[in-house]
Design a protein around this motif. Sequence first.
Motif, mmCIF file in Angstrom:
data_model
loop_
_atom_site.group_PDB
_atom_site.id
_atom_site.type_symbol
_atom_site.label_atom_id
_atom_site.label_comp_id
_atom_site.label_asym_id
_atom_site.label_seq_id
_atom_site.Cartn_x
_atom_site.Cartn_y
_atom_site.Cartn_z
ATOM 1 N N GLU A 151 53.959 -13.846 34.149
ATOM 2 C CA GLU A 151 54.598 -14.195 32.847
ATOM 3 C C GLU A 151 55.175 -15.702 32.808
ATOM 4 O O GLU A 151 56.277 -15.839 32.085
ATOM 5 N N ALA A 152 54.638 -16.430 33.370
ATOM 6 C CA ALA A 152 54.943 -17.999 33.200
ATOM 7 C C ALA A 152 54.314 -18.522 32.002
ATOM 8 O O ALA A 152 53.413 -17.884 31.386
ATOM 9 N N PRO A 153 54.941 -19.676 31.417
ATOM 10 C CA PRO A 153 54.731 -19.965 30.290
ATOM 11 C C PRO A 153 53.410 -20.688 30.316
ATOM 12 O O PRO A 153 53.307 -21.996 30.138
ATOM 13 N N VAL A 154 52.165 -20.094 30.325
ATOM 14 C CA VAL A 154 50.689 -20.796 30.602
ATOM 15 C C VAL A 154 49.809 -19.713 29.702
ATOM 16 O O VAL A 154 49.921 -18.774 29.517
ATOM 17 N N SER A 155 48.968 -20.694 29.108
ATOM 18 C CA SER A 155 47.752 -19.957 28.377
ATOM 19 C C SER A 155 46.703 -20.328 28.833
ATOM 20 O O SER A 155 46.377 -21.541 29.135
ATOM 21 N N ILE A 156 45.588 -19.522 29.115
ATOM 22 C CA ILE A 156 44.299 -19.862 29.635
ATOM 23 C C ILE A 156 43.315 -18.954 28.788
ATOM 24 O O ILE A 156 43.757 -17.936 28.260
ATOM 25 N N ARG A 157 42.087 -19.343 28.776
ATOM 26 C CA ARG A 157 40.934 -18.842 28.231
ATOM 27 C C ARG A 157 40.464 -17.521 28.959
ATOM 28 O O ARG A 157 40.562 -17.564 30.264
ATOM 29 N N ALA A 158 39.889 -16.601 28.612
ATOM 30 C CA ALA A 158 39.276 -15.438 29.137
ATOM 31 C C ALA A 158 38.118 -16.165 29.978
ATOM 32 O O ALA A 158 37.461 -17.139 29.805
ATOM 33 N N GLY A 159 38.251 -15.523 31.107
ATOM 34 C CA GLY A 159 37.032 -15.956 32.141
ATOM 35 C C GLY A 159 37.485 -17.237 32.891
ATOM 36 O O GLY A 159 36.731 -17.707 33.692
ATOM 37 N N HIS A 160 38.809 -17.586 32.862
ATOM 38 C CA HIS A 160 39.276 -18.865 33.422
ATOM 39 C C HIS A 160 39.095 -18.735 35.035
ATOM 40 O O HIS A 160 39.392 -17.578 35.689
ATOM 41 N N PRO A 161 38.484 -19.572 35.763
ATOM 42 C CA PRO A 161 38.173 -19.395 37.344
ATOM 43 C C PRO A 161 39.364 -19.180 38.041
ATOM 44 O O PRO A 161 40.335 -19.948 37.872
ATOM 45 N N PRO A 162 39.229 -18.284 38.799
ATOM 46 C CA PRO A 162 40.655 -17.719 39.569
ATOM 47 C C PRO A 162 40.560 -18.585 40.982
ATOM 48 O O PRO A 162 39.432 -19.080 41.458
#
Length: 251
Positions: A151-162
Amino acid sequence: MNWLDLRGHLRLMAPGLFIDSDVPALAQPSAERQGISGQVGVELSALLLLDPARTVGVRTAAKSLSRAPSSISEAFSALRAAGLVDSENRPSVPGLFWELAEHWKPVSRDVASVPGPGGERDNAALRLGMDDVESTVGWALTDTVAAMAYEAPVSIRAGHPPDFYVPDQSTLRRAVQLLGPATTSSSRAGRVRVAPVSLVCARRIDATGWANEHWPLTNPLFVALDLAQDPGRGREILDGWTPRKPWNRVW
């Protein structure tokens, strides 16, 4: 040869003149700031930051890190001389965190695929450690995807490489062999990193009970150290992130 040592000595030679004498020093030599010294210093710093309120003695740290007490004692002395731990061996926060971030340089490789269901044979060879997550050693999710789970203030697209930590170099090599190397940044399905300290993969977090994430997470401390490598976006995320209890904000 004529010379002046600013620490307090003059030598001067000329026709009819010879001076070789101590003189007042122009500057007092300052003690070298040692800080985090070597791999043991990195490991000890990580251990202290995992629980900054806890007082950790030399023998307790040596047992936790499987290191000789003499090596731990030297590492403590270096940290203390730099003002990064106090007289009771508690870490200076956030000073020690940012010092550790300067030494946090994991070896990594981009891979063309990531482990998933149906690859039981390869998954076993990769030693993922998906059972008894919090009491075993195995892969640990880190960086941006893990930060989102925390729950850090970060937004990523679906499928972001882990990004994953693995316990050692041999696991990294096996991962690249079985998952395939990514030839370009656009073909990267994920990234595999060798854990700089064993605590990364030995103290994993099972998030299945409170987050939509089936992968074991590494501790927020190590996620934050990864984010800190990006002086712009990463540090902006850290400024707005305080992890939930029982974890500690040390940045």
